[in-house]
Design a protein around this motif. Sequence first.
Motif, PDB file in Angstrom:
ATOM      1  N   ALA A 102      70.644  18.397   9.718  1.00  9.21           N
ATOM      2  CA  ALA A 102      69.365  18.988   9.311  1.00  9.21           C
ATOM      3  C   ALA A 102      69.006  20.186  10.177  1.00  9.21           C
ATOM      4  O   ALA A 102      68.538  21.218   9.679  1.00  9.21           O
ATOM      5  CB  ALA A 102      68.266  17.921   9.382  1.00  9.21           C
ATOM      6  N   VAL A 103      69.228  20.067  11.480  1.00 12.73           N
ATOM      7  CA  VAL A 103      68.944  21.186  12.378  1.00 12.73           C
ATOM      8  C   VAL A 103      69.853  22.368  12.069  1.00 12.73           C
ATOM      9  O   VAL A 103      69.406  23.522  12.006  1.00 12.73           O
ATOM     10  CB  VAL A 103      69.099  20.748  13.848  1.00 12.73           C
ATOM     11  N   GLY A 133      68.687  24.009   8.956  1.00 14.53           N
ATOM     12  CA  GLY A 133      67.464  24.759   9.197  1.00 14.53           C
ATOM     13  C   GLY A 133      67.728  26.085   9.884  1.00 14.53           C
ATOM     14  O   GLY A 133      67.111  27.103   9.560  1.00 14.53           O
ATOM     15  N   LEU A 141      69.063  28.496   7.262  1.00 15.23           N
ATOM     16  CA  LEU A 141      68.050  28.898   6.284  1.00 15.23           C
ATOM     17  C   LEU A 141      67.043  29.876   6.875  1.00 15.23           C
ATOM     18  O   LEU A 141      66.584  30.792   6.195  1.00 15.23           O
ATOM     19  CB  LEU A 141      67.323  27.665   5.752  1.00 15.23           C
ATOM     20  N   THR A 142      66.700  29.697   8.148  1.00 11.71           N
ATOM     21  CA  THR A 142      65.699  30.560   8.770  1.00 11.71           C
ATOM     22  C   THR A 142      66.270  31.880   9.241  1.00 11.71           C
ATOM     23  O   THR A 142      65.522  32.815   9.532  1.00 11.71           O
ATOM     24  CB  THR A 142      65.039  29.844   9.963  1.00 11.71           C
TER      25      THR A 142
END
Length: 346
Positions: free
Chosen positions: A165-166, A169, A172-173
């Motif tokens: 998940a990290v 993220g 995506l960012t």
Amino acid sequence: MPAVPLPRRAGRRTNLGLLALLLVAGGTGVLAFGVGTPLPSRLVVAAHGAAGLGLLLLVPWKAVVVRRSRTRTRGRRDPASAWALAGLVALTVVTGVLHTVAGPAIAAAGVAVLQVHVGVGVGTGALLLLHVVGSRQRPRRSDASRRALLQTGGLAVGAAALWAAVEGGLRLTGVPGGRRLGTGSHERGTGDPAAMPVTQWFTDAVPDGTDGVLELVAGGRTTRLRARDLDRGDTASAVLDCTGGWYAEQEWRGVRLDRLLAGLDLPGGGSVDVVSVTGYRRRLPLADAGSLLLATHAAGRPLSAGHGAPVRLVAPGRRGFWWVKWVRRVEVVDAPWWLQPPFPLQ
């Protein structure tokens, strides 16, 4: 707020889970410096990150354990070492996350956050050993019960999911950490050697100067070559992936090792010792000679002293500590290449 109820044995299971994650994080942290090729490095770094982030999953449980333990042992035990260990663990996780997100961009007084992470991690390991010995806990048969193994598996899955998940993220960012290699390295200086950090193995140092002579020992004879004569137009586009947390892709130029060895009587299945003027050395398979380059230039420019001038080894597909700088001697030997420490000790 009422205290969260916690089964009596859950405290031991929580502590065992924390210990297991810390051991995995520490072990993979050491391996990350010793695994020399990208794919195994990616797996080791992924396990390291998952173990570190997995510690966060047990924080709520550990907080309850600490509150309960405090009321039962008040006045009977000095908690200073335990709090020191908790602080070091927290700092290790925080610095690891900072390096993951921003990499070499975070530094103070010339010290990168990755160096702080490694230093604090070493201190954490030492204090953890003292804490475990002082706790007087002994293994029990129930620690390997079916329920305990299922819980361990669940913790591993949760840690891996949190790591994934990290990573998702970050991508995506669009933060710098989302563009790093699977080995954890951030890009610095691709196509511009002057922008690459000047780093070397922690036991090594940039020499004051060299005589520009390289000895080639093979086929029962020793040939002395001038470094300036090694620029023979052979090129290789290769990524220098440093265990210091950065990488750069350059067009390297010099001479392929197999060309220097052509026509010599070489042992079958032998190896090549590459030795620096500082005594630093690595041994590689002789079969890789066609892909190994003795480089004098990067991106069309002569190497700087910090990057290995007058000649350095370029070993595509291997981490940076295989790329021997300031090469003084290349020797073909009968010993297998793997008969050496996994990472340099000299």
